[in-house]
Design a protein around this motif. Structure first.
Motif, PDB file in Angstrom:
ATOM      1  N   SER A 284      -1.046  13.818 -18.049  1.00  0.00           N
ATOM      2  CA  SER A 284      -0.941  12.729 -19.027  1.00  0.00           C
ATOM      3  C   SER A 284      -2.210  11.879 -19.083  1.00  0.00           C
ATOM      4  O   SER A 284      -2.415  11.105 -20.000  1.00  0.00           O
ATOM      5  N   LYS A 285      -3.094  12.031 -18.102  1.00  0.00           N
ATOM      6  CA  LYS A 285      -4.380  11.335 -18.146  1.00  0.00           C
ATOM      7  C   LYS A 285      -5.368  12.072 -19.056  1.00  0.00           C
ATOM      8  O   LYS A 285      -6.419  11.539 -19.409  1.00  0.00           O
ATOM      9  N   ILE A 286      -5.012  13.310 -19.399  1.00  0.00           N
ATOM     10  CA  ILE A 286      -5.965  14.150 -20.135  1.00  0.00           C
ATOM     11  C   ILE A 286      -5.507  14.416 -21.575  1.00  0.00           C
ATOM     12  O   ILE A 286      -6.302  14.345 -22.510  1.00  0.00           O
ATOM     13  N   VAL A 287      -4.211  14.726 -21.741  1.00  0.00           N
ATOM     14  CA  VAL A 287      -3.699  15.019 -23.085  1.00  0.00           C
ATOM     15  C   VAL A 287      -2.587  14.044 -23.456  1.00  0.00           C
ATOM     16  O   VAL A 287      -1.840  13.583 -22.585  1.00  0.00           O
ATOM     17  N   THR A 288      -2.471  13.742 -24.759  1.00  0.00           N
ATOM     18  CA  THR A 288      -1.486  12.737 -25.182  1.00  0.00           C
ATOM     19  C   THR A 288      -0.077  13.305 -25.225  1.00  0.00           C
ATOM     20  O   THR A 288       0.895  12.579 -25.077  1.00  0.00           O
ATOM     21  N   GLU A 289       0.032  14.622 -25.481  1.00  0.00           N
ATOM     22  CA  GLU A 289       1.370  15.234 -25.521  1.00  0.00           C
ATOM     23  C   GLU A 289       1.276  16.708 -25.180  1.00  0.00           C
ATOM     24  O   GLU A 289       0.218  17.315 -25.341  1.00  0.00           O
TER      25      GLU A 289
ATOM     26  N   PRO B  68      -4.368  17.379 -28.127  1.00  0.00           N
ATOM     27  CA  PRO B  68      -5.015  16.092 -28.425  1.00  0.00           C
ATOM     28  C   PRO B  68      -5.402  15.377 -27.130  1.00  0.00           C
ATOM     29  O   PRO B  68      -4.626  15.353 -26.173  1.00  0.00           O
ATOM     30  N   LYS B  69      -6.582  14.807 -27.104  1.00  0.00           N
ATOM     31  CA  LYS B  69      -7.064  14.176 -25.865  1.00  0.00           C
ATOM     32  C   LYS B  69      -6.623  12.716 -25.765  1.00  0.00           C
ATOM     33  O   LYS B  69      -6.353  12.066 -26.782  1.00  0.00           O
ATOM     34  N   THR B  70      -6.548  12.203 -24.551  1.00  0.00           N
ATOM     35  CA  THR B  70      -6.303  10.772 -24.354  1.00  0.00           C
ATOM     36  C   THR B  70      -7.618  10.014 -24.557  1.00  0.00           C
ATOM     37  O   THR B  70      -8.688  10.621 -24.600  1.00  0.00           O
ATOM     38  N   GLU B  71      -7.502   8.682 -24.632  1.00  0.00           N
ATOM     39  CA  GLU B  71      -8.716   7.867 -24.784  1.00  0.00           C
ATOM     40  C   GLU B  71      -9.605   7.971 -23.555  1.00  0.00           C
ATOM     41  O   GLU B  71     -10.816   7.778 -23.636  1.00  0.00           O
ATOM     42  N   ASP B  72      -8.971   8.263 -22.409  1.00  0.00           N
ATOM     43  CA  ASP B  72      -9.729   8.324 -21.150  1.00  0.00           C
ATOM     44  C   ASP B  72     -10.759   9.442 -21.119  1.00  0.00           C
ATOM     45  O   ASP B  72     -11.785   9.333 -20.469  1.00  0.00           O
TER      46      ASP B  72
END
Ligand code: AMP
Ligand code: MG
Length: 352
Positions: free
Chosen positions: A72-77, A99-103
């Motif tokens: 969950s730190k890498i992808v949003t879903e 989809p990537k996270t903002e991190d």
């Protein structure tokens, strides 16, 4: 910079961890090819990866993870089909785009809003990522454009003096880079063929598309822009002029005789044992250098990049290569082989 080559053990893994945490790069084995690793959240490390490889900065990196890591730190879903594929083929040679996270830094994804994630199965890779708990970007540990490295020796050839450490885990099992599948749309799409084949993906999740740029038989001659940015570059090229062909042995022998009559040059063959034997039979007493890739398709995949490097070592100026059937693993083999070739003498049937 001195490049150390160490066997994989507690000492070298510890050393690798220190380097990664301090924004340095480390080459390590995976089951596909050797990766040039950096901590995915270290801007410095990522810059060093691009620099050491001479890689264009619009060519995004794959983030490597280990079992139990929090995605969950890498992808949003993680959509259902992605979950099924992860369960079925991870750890293994399958990269999933989500989809990537903002991190996740944009320099990892080449500015894209999606990120490529893979869980390698090689014990050394699993240990390195698992014990450090660090997600690791790891493009192939070669100089951009050269054949991907399938041994620590290949990495040394390309990156000696440019990186501090190579973990030597022997030869890679698969030998071709991972299959890349885009899971951001309803129907998954293969962006790069690999050892996890179309049939294997379809078996797990039903309908799967293939990026038309992959299927455009001859890659670099096509006008289609591939969805995986890295696929648009010429790759893997040996120094010699490589002609990939599915013509019969008599025709190839004729070409070689003409070549040799025209001027003195070092001519060679690269292909399966059986194909080499046939061409040599047609050539009769004429002797040329042959680089054998073995016989079974998985062996050919494993030996392809090493074979391309061998044509350089042999100083071959012109090389005839065997065009394989583009199905199952042959799809991935031909995808790489075609990108390495300077010329294709291939019938319509094999192109499909
Ligand atoms: P390598 O790490 O050398 O095997 O190359 C990674 C491949 O993955 C390149 O072809 C990239 O273009 C592709 N790739 C990485 N991230 C993405 C992404 N977010 N979307 C599409 N392709 C990607
Ligand atoms: Mg690469």
């Amino acid at each position: 910079m001195k490049t150390e080559l160490l066997p994989v053990d507690d000492f070298s893994l510890k050393k690798a961890e220190e380097l990664l945490r301090s924004g340095q790069v480390v080459a390590f084995p995976t089951e596909t090819v050797y990766g040039l690793g950096a901590w995915a959240f270290s801007a410095e490390g990522i810059d060093r990866v691009y620099e050491a490889k001479g890689r264009p900065s619009d060519n995004p990196l794959i983030v490597h993870v280990a079992p139990g890591m929090d995605l969950s730190k890498i992808v949003t879903e993680i959509p259902e089909k992605a979950r099924i594929l992860m369960e079925r083929y991870w750890p293994g040679p399958l990269t999933i785009i989500l989809p990537k996270t903002e991190d996740v830094p944009l320099r990892v994804t080449g500015g894209l809003s999606t990120v490529a994630v893979r869980m390698p199965s090689h014990p050394a890779a699993m240990k390195l990522i698992g014990s450090t708990g660090l997600p690791i970007v790891a493009p192939s540990a070669n100089t951009s454009g050269r054949p991907s490295p399938t041994s620590a020796q290949h990495v040394l050839e390309d990156l000696r003096g440019k990186i501090p450490l190579i973990l030597d885990g022997g030869k890679c099992q698969v030998g071709l880079e991972s299959t890349i599948v885009d899971l951001t749309e309803e129907v998954p799409m293969i962006l790069r063929p690999g050892a996890i084949t179309l049939a294997m993906l379809e078996e797990a999740v039903g309908e799967v598309d293939v990026d038309p740029a992959v299927r455009a038989a001859v890659g670099i001659q096509s006008d289609l822009v591939p969805k995986a940015p890295g696929m648009k570059y010429r790759h893997y090229a040996p120094k010699g002029y490589l002609i990939l062909t599915d013509e019969g042995p008599d025709q190839i022998a004729d070409w070689i005789r003409q070549d040799l009559a025209g001027k003195e040059q070092k001519i060679g063959l690269i292909g399966s044992d059986e194909w080499i034997r046939k061409v040599e039979n047609s050539l009769g007493p004429v002797r040329i250098t042959a680089v054998s890739l073995g016989s079974a398709m998985d062996e050919i995949a494993r030996k392809l990049f090493d074979g391309l490097r061998k044509t350089d070592e042999e100083g071959l100026e012109k090389i005839y290569g065997e065009a394989f059937q583009r199905k199952d693993l042959g799809e991935a083999i031909m995808n790489r082989f075609l990108k390495a070739a300077s010329e294709r003498r291939i019938s319509e049937q094999t192109k499909q």
